[in-house]
Scaffold this motif. Structure first.
Motif, short mmCIF file in Angstrom:
data_model
loop_
_atom_site.label_atom_id
_atom_site.label_comp_id
_atom_site.label_asym_id
_atom_site.label_seq_id
_atom_site.Cartn_x
_atom_site.Cartn_y
_atom_site.Cartn_z
N ILE A 60 3.56 -6.71 31.26
CA ILE A 60 4.32 -5.58 31.77
C ILE A 60 5.25 -6.03 32.89
CG2 ILE A 60 4.09 -3.37 33.00
CD1 ILE A 60 1.47 -2.98 31.32
N THR A 61 4.84 -7.05 33.61
CA THR A 61 5.68 -7.65 34.65
C THR A 61 6.63 -8.68 34.07
OG1 THR A 61 4.01 -7.31 36.37
CG2 THR A 61 5.62 -9.06 36.75
N GLU A 62 6.12 -9.53 33.18
CA GLU A 62 6.95 -10.61 32.64
C GLU A 62 8.01 -10.11 31.67
OE1 GLU A 62 6.44 -15.07 30.75
OE2 GLU A 62 4.90 -13.59 30.30
N ALA A 63 7.64 -9.22 30.77
CA ALA A 63 8.50 -8.73 29.68
C ALA A 63 8.77 -9.84 28.67
CB ALA A 63 9.80 -8.13 30.20
N GLU A 64 9.45 -9.47 27.58
CA GLU A 64 9.75 -10.43 26.52
C GLU A 64 11.24 -10.40 26.21
OE1 GLU A 64 8.02 -9.41 22.74
OE2 GLU A 64 8.17 -7.26 23.13
N THR A 65 11.67 -11.33 25.36
CA THR A 65 13.10 -11.40 25.03
C THR A 65 13.58 -10.05 24.52
OG1 THR A 65 12.47 -12.28 22.85
CG2 THR A 65 13.11 -13.87 24.54
N ASN A 68 14.60 -6.54 30.01
CA ASN A 68 14.84 -7.05 31.35
C ASN A 68 13.61 -7.03 32.24
OD1 ASN A 68 17.73 -7.72 31.52
ND2 ASN A 68 18.05 -5.55 31.10
N SER A 69 12.63 -6.20 31.92
CA SER A 69 11.47 -5.90 32.77
C SER A 69 11.91 -4.96 33.88
CB SER A 69 10.82 -7.15 33.36
OG SER A 69 11.49 -7.59 34.53
N TYR A 70 10.91 -4.39 34.57
CA TYR A 70 11.24 -3.53 35.71
C TYR A 70 11.91 -4.32 36.83
CZ TYR A 70 7.29 -5.39 38.43
OH TYR A 70 6.43 -6.22 39.12
N ALA A 211 1.84 8.03 37.79
CA ALA A 211 2.38 9.35 38.07
C ALA A 211 3.77 9.50 37.45
CB ALA A 211 2.44 9.59 39.57
N GLY A 212 3.96 10.51 36.65
CA GLY A 212 5.25 10.76 36.03
C GLY A 212 5.61 9.80 34.91
N PHE A 213 4.66 8.95 34.51
CA PHE A 213 4.90 7.98 33.45
C PHE A 213 4.13 8.41 32.21
CE2 PHE A 213 5.09 4.09 31.13
CZ PHE A 213 6.07 3.29 31.69
N SER A 214 4.80 8.46 31.07
CA SER A 214 4.16 8.89 29.84
C SER A 214 4.28 7.81 28.77
CB SER A 214 4.79 10.19 29.32
OG SER A 214 6.06 9.92 28.74
N GLY A 221 3.95 1.29 22.71
CA GLY A 221 2.66 1.86 23.08
C GLY A 221 2.00 1.18 24.25
N VAL A 222 2.57 0.06 24.74
CA VAL A 222 1.99 -0.69 25.85
C VAL A 222 3.04 -1.06 26.90
CG1 VAL A 222 0.80 -2.82 26.53
CG2 VAL A 222 0.15 -1.64 24.41
N HIS A 223 4.21 -1.52 26.46
CA HIS A 223 5.21 -2.08 27.36
C HIS A 223 6.35 -1.10 27.61
CE1 HIS A 223 3.22 -5.59 25.43
NE2 HIS A 223 3.20 -6.00 26.69
N PRO A 224 6.87 -1.08 28.85
CA PRO A 224 7.89 -0.08 29.20
C PRO A 224 9.23 -0.31 28.52
CG PRO A 224 7.51 -1.59 31.02
CD PRO A 224 6.45 -1.89 30.01
N ASN A 225 9.83 0.78 28.07
CA ASN A 225 11.21 0.75 27.59
C ASN A 225 12.13 0.87 28.81
OD1 ASN A 225 11.31 3.49 28.32
ND2 ASN A 225 10.83 4.20 26.26
N PRO A 226 13.44 0.90 28.63
CA PRO A 226 14.32 0.96 29.81
C PRO A 226 14.02 2.13 30.74
CG PRO A 226 15.60 0.28 27.91
CD PRO A 226 14.23 0.63 27.39
#
Length: 245
Positions: A60-65, A68-70, A211-214, A221-226
């Motif tokens: 979730i911190t690293e992200a993948e190709t 960009n990650s957070y 909080a506020g994250f769905s 289902g696991v990693h954040p989109n933009p």
């Protein structure tokens, strides 16, 4: 609205030089400035050298190709707020390469697939080597996926904090409540209920990333989109600014 600082208007060669000066885009980081951690945190890097921030976590911190990650949104948020920032960590980019946008400092301590105990075993060395002023922790998701109890993960997070401080005693630490996922939302909620207690026992700050994250803010289902990356970044930025007082 995402803050777009003046860095974005630089031409590519000048942008590379600017990021290099802040530790961006490379595997190693410059030494801290002559000031103290307290001075850099209080000034958000405008006195005593750039504020050294270590984003620590798993995928979730690293992200993948392709993502960009957070970390990109966090960089833009802080620079847009007038902070002088240097992201630090043992590697750069995302899993499998570089982030799609190269206009931010990509150094980090995100490790795809890692559990809390795996990070804890390496944390003192990582922190001693990179000398961060602030460490941002989002860990525990993989532990839960692999069947560890929320209570067990909470105990390991406490040990991780101890090991981070063994690497640098005056480091400021922000511990996250985890973002939800579709795999085991109940376990995430159970761990999040224990984060305040872990933080209180170790004297660290908490950021409630749940909080506020769905699950609509995830692309798999696991990693954040933009949208999810932007939400994570905004809460990290608020927590960093709160450390100034």
């Amino acid at each position: 609205m995402r803050i777009r600082p003046t860095l974005l208007s630089l031409t590519s060669p000048l942008l590379a030089l600017a990021l290099a000066a802040c530790g961006g885009g490379g595997g190693s980081d410059d030494a801290p400035g002559g000031g103290s951690t307290a001075e850099r945190v209080a000034s958000c890097g405008n006195a005593g050298g750039a504020l050294r921030i270590m984003p620590m976590g798993d995928s979730i911190t690293e992200a993948e190709t392709g993502h960009n990650s957070y970390r990109r949104d966090l960089w833009m948020n802080l620079v847009g707020a007038g902070c002088q920032v240097n992201f630090v960590g043992s590697h750069s980019g995302v899993s499998g390469g570089s982030a799609p946008n190269a206009d931010f400092d990509q150094d980090n301590e995100g490790h795809w697939g890692w559990r809390t105990d795996e990070m804890s075993a390496q944390a003192a060395g990582y922190v001693s080597g990179a000398a961060p002023d602030i460490v941002l922790i989002h860990l525990g998701t993989n532990d839960l996926f692999q069947g560890e109890s929320p209570a067990g993960v909470a105990q390991e997070l406490g040990g991780l904090i101890d090991n981070i401080r063994a690497g640098k005693g005056d480091v400021r630490i922000v511990l996250a409540k985890l973002i939800p996922n579709v795999v085991d939302p109940g376990a995430v909620a159970a761990l999040n209920a224990q984060i305040d207690g872990v933080a209180a026992s170790r004297g660290v700050s908490v950021v409630d990333q749940s909080a506020g994250f769905s699950t609509g803010d995830l692309y798999d289902g696991v990693h954040p989109n933009p949208t999810g990356e932007s939400k994570l970044a905004a809460r990290w930025a608020q927590a960093i600014q709160a450390l100034r007082s």
